[in-house]
Design a protein around this motif. Structure first.
Motif, PDB file in Angstrom:
ATOM      1  N   MET A   1       0.794  -1.187   0.130  1.00  0.00           N
ATOM      2  CA  MET A   1       0.172   0.082  -0.403  1.00  0.00           C
ATOM      3  C   MET A   1       0.725   1.084  -0.103  1.00  0.00           C
ATOM      4  O   MET A   1       0.355   2.587  -0.993  1.00  0.00           O
ATOM      5  CB  MET A   1      -1.108   0.161   1.435  1.00  0.00           C
ATOM      6  N   LEU A   2       1.904   0.961   0.673  1.00  0.00           N
ATOM      7  CA  LEU A   2       2.591   2.218   0.801  1.00  0.00           C
ATOM      8  C   LEU A   2       3.264   2.747  -0.129  1.00  0.00           C
ATOM      9  O   LEU A   2       3.782   3.747  -0.929  1.00  0.00           O
ATOM     10  CB  LEU A   2       4.046   2.422   2.554  1.00  0.00           C
ATOM     11  N   ALA A   3       4.125   1.241  -1.165  1.00  0.00           N
ATOM     12  CA  ALA A   3       4.910   1.616  -1.931  1.00  0.00           C
ATOM     13  C   ALA A   3       3.999   1.784  -3.351  1.00  0.00           C
ATOM     14  O   ALA A   3       4.607   2.758  -4.027  1.00  0.00           O
ATOM     15  CB  ALA A   3       5.349   0.667  -2.161  1.00  0.00           C
ATOM     16  N   THR A   4       2.529   1.696  -3.498  1.00  0.00           N
ATOM     17  CA  THR A   4       2.331   2.603  -4.709  1.00  0.00           C
ATOM     18  C   THR A   4       1.083   3.187  -3.551  1.00  0.00           C
ATOM     19  O   THR A   4       1.099   4.016  -4.628  1.00  0.00           O
ATOM     20  CB  THR A   4       0.780   1.169  -4.745  1.00  0.00           C
ATOM     21  N   SER A   5       0.703   4.391  -2.653  1.00  0.00           N
ATOM     22  CA  SER A   5       0.183   5.574  -2.205  1.00  0.00           C
ATOM     23  C   SER A   5       1.019   6.241  -3.008  1.00  0.00           C
ATOM     24  O   SER A   5       2.382   6.984  -2.721  1.00  0.00           O
ATOM     25  CB  SER A   5       0.150   5.302  -0.820  1.00  0.00           C
ATOM     26  N   GLU A   6       0.007   6.962  -3.595  1.00  0.00           N
ATOM     27  CA  GLU A   6       0.666   8.166  -3.935  1.00  0.00           C
ATOM     28  C   GLU A   6       0.935   9.663  -3.035  1.00  0.00           C
ATOM     29  O   GLU A   6       1.567  10.287  -3.304  1.00  0.00           O
ATOM     30  CB  GLU A   6       0.265   8.893  -5.006  1.00  0.00           C
ATOM     31  N   HIS A   7      -0.069   9.404  -1.652  1.00  0.00           N
ATOM     32  CA  HIS A   7       0.449  10.080  -0.816  1.00  0.00           C
ATOM     33  C   HIS A   7       1.483  10.142  -0.520  1.00  0.00           C
ATOM     34  O   HIS A   7       1.600  11.332   0.852  1.00  0.00           O
ATOM     35  CB  HIS A   7      -1.238  10.017   0.112  1.00  0.00           C
ATOM     36  N   PHE A   8       1.774   8.947  -0.069  1.00  0.00           N
ATOM     37  CA  PHE A   8       2.686   8.257   0.714  1.00  0.00           C
ATOM     38  C   PHE A   8       4.149   9.191   1.172  1.00  0.00           C
ATOM     39  O   PHE A   8       4.648   9.891   2.366  1.00  0.00           O
ATOM     40  CB  PHE A   8       3.018   7.348   1.000  1.00  0.00           C
ATOM     41  N   ASN A   9       4.529   9.765  -0.030  1.00  0.00           N
ATOM     42  CA  ASN A   9       5.950  10.675  -0.378  1.00  0.00           C
ATOM     43  C   ASN A   9       4.965  11.797   0.310  1.00  0.00           C
ATOM     44  O   ASN A   9       6.482  12.768   0.755  1.00  0.00           O
ATOM     45  CB  ASN A   9       6.016  10.532  -1.585  1.00  0.00           C
ATOM     46  N   GLU A  10       4.012  11.950   0.172  1.00  0.00           N
ATOM     47  CA  GLU A  10       3.885  14.121  -0.070  1.00  0.00           C
ATOM     48  C   GLU A  10       3.808  14.422   1.803  1.00  0.00           C
ATOM     49  O   GLU A  10       4.059  14.585   2.281  1.00  0.00           O
ATOM     50  CB  GLU A  10       2.574  14.357   0.304  1.00  0.00           C
ATOM     51  N   ILE A  11       2.929  13.046   2.564  1.00  0.00           N
ATOM     52  CA  ILE A  11       3.004  12.394   3.937  1.00  0.00           C
ATOM     53  C   ILE A  11       4.282  12.804   4.797  1.00  0.00           C
ATOM     54  O   ILE A  11       4.296  13.602   5.877  1.00  0.00           O
ATOM     55  CB  ILE A  11       2.059  11.054   4.219  1.00  0.00           C
ATOM     56  N   LYS A  12       5.570  11.820   4.199  1.00  0.00           N
ATOM     57  CA  LYS A  12       6.353  11.830   4.127  1.00  0.00           C
ATOM     58  C   LYS A  12       7.170  13.131   4.343  1.00  0.00           C
ATOM     59  O   LYS A  12       7.711  13.353   5.825  1.00  0.00           O
ATOM     60  CB  LYS A  12       7.375  10.684   3.827  1.00  0.00           C
TER      61      LYS A  12
END
Ligand SMILES: [Zn+2]
Length: 330
Positions: free
Chosen positions: A206-217
């Motif tokens: 899920m994280l690897a494919t999440s477009e938001h994960f980088n923004e959240i990070k």
């Protein structure tokens, strides 16, 4: 990717159990697959069902026979996924209609009639009691899978009649390997997703494919970099922005946890190899110099407490305020 059990990352003991049970014809009528969301319960239940039903009768689904293909396409009449009418509960009516009244009908084509209950935690007490009657005297051909995040929440009478298969956390190096080889993630990103997934393959994907994960990070990193120069109002605004991503806020706490583990690791070893936030070394080093061991431990403790409080539905702003104050003080 029809490579059956070979394609599963981890869970070797459960796979071994399934293959032995099928091969030695020692299949139980009821199973509980217990593990958190994303841990692989559905995947394993599906593979178990396919192995049981496969017309070739091997230790592995063949993916070629009609039944295998039907199950793969989710249209096998003898493998029933039990849904529910209301969103947050599986009612006694759901169990009666979809299981108890249906289970007496023999399988159409396949050897077994299999019921998969994906959110078994949602079974009401009455529903569990209704199900119990079926589990106590199931037809020869019936197998029921209960997929539960917390099997302890089910009635003891249900649990005692089921074989419980507990999904364990998957080793970090296996998750990282999968992300790099199967999902073609670069090393650094695979490290972050792995560390953040905490042994949960579904979460890692899920994280690897999440477009938001980088923004959240990035947002979280901004907070951690500048926390000492921000006042509480500014911090709370930043936290609110994070909340707007509609991720569970515990995800953000996990990121903060990874950051301070990095700080602790660097402080203790001066070794940068194990550091997850490799692109933030300057800030990790600064923090390691600034904080004492006790201070970092206190922050990590505060993070655990904050998680527990959020789980117990303590007011969000209060929890975050306490946490951020602890971080600022240390
Ligand atoms: Zn087959």
């Amino acid at each position: 990717m029809n490579n059956g059990f070979q394609g599963v990352v981890g869970h070797k003991d459960i796979i071994q159990y399934i293959q032995n049970a099928v091969q030695q014809d020692k299949v139980s009528h009821a199973y509980i697959l217990n593990g958190e969301r994303g841990s692989g319960k559905k995947l394993l239940a599906n593979l178990f069902a396919m192995t049981l039903e496969c017309e070739k009768g091997g230790a592995q689904p063949c993916y070629e026979c009609r039944t295998c293909r039907q199950i793969e396409n989710d249209n096998c009449p003898d493998v029933i996924k039990v849904g529910h009418e209301k969103p947050n509960t599986i009612s006694v009516d759901d169990v009666r209609t979809m299981i108890n009244n249906d289970i007496i009908i023999k399988p159409y084509n396949a050897k077994y009639k299999i019921y998969i209950i994906p959110d078994a935690d949602l079974l009401s007490i009455q529903a569990q009691n209704a199900l119990l009657k079926t589990i106590e005297e199931p037809p020869e051909y019936a197998v029921i899978f209960l997929l539960a995040e917390n099997a302890d929440s089910l009635l003891a009478t249900i649990r005692s009649r089921c074989v419980i298969l507990k999904l364990k956390n998957i080793k970090d190096k296996l998750i990282k390997k999968y992300l790099m080889e199967q999902m073609e993630l670069p090393d650094y990103q695979a490290d972050i997703c792995t560390s953040f997934a905490q042994g949960n393959m579904g979460r890692a994907i899920m994280l690897a494919t999440s477009e938001h994960f980088n923004e959240i990070k990035e947002e979280t990193i901004q907070i951690l970099k500048y926390i000492n120069d921000m006042d509480l109002t500014e911090l709370m605004q930043a936290i609110k922005r994070l909340e707007s991503y509609k991720i569970q806020i515990t995800d953000c706490l996990d990121l903060i946890m990874v950051w301070y583990r990095d700080v602790l690791l660097y402080k203790a070893t001066k070794d940068v190899n194990g550091v997850i936030f490799k692109d933030q070394l300057k800030y990790i080093k600064n923090q390691a110099n600034k904080s004492s061991y006790e201070g970092i431990e206190e922050i990590l403790d505060a993070l655990e407490k904050a998680k527990a409080r959020l789980k117990a539905n303590v007011n969000f702003e209060l929890v975050m305020e306490l946490l951020l104050l602890t971080i600022k003080e240390n």
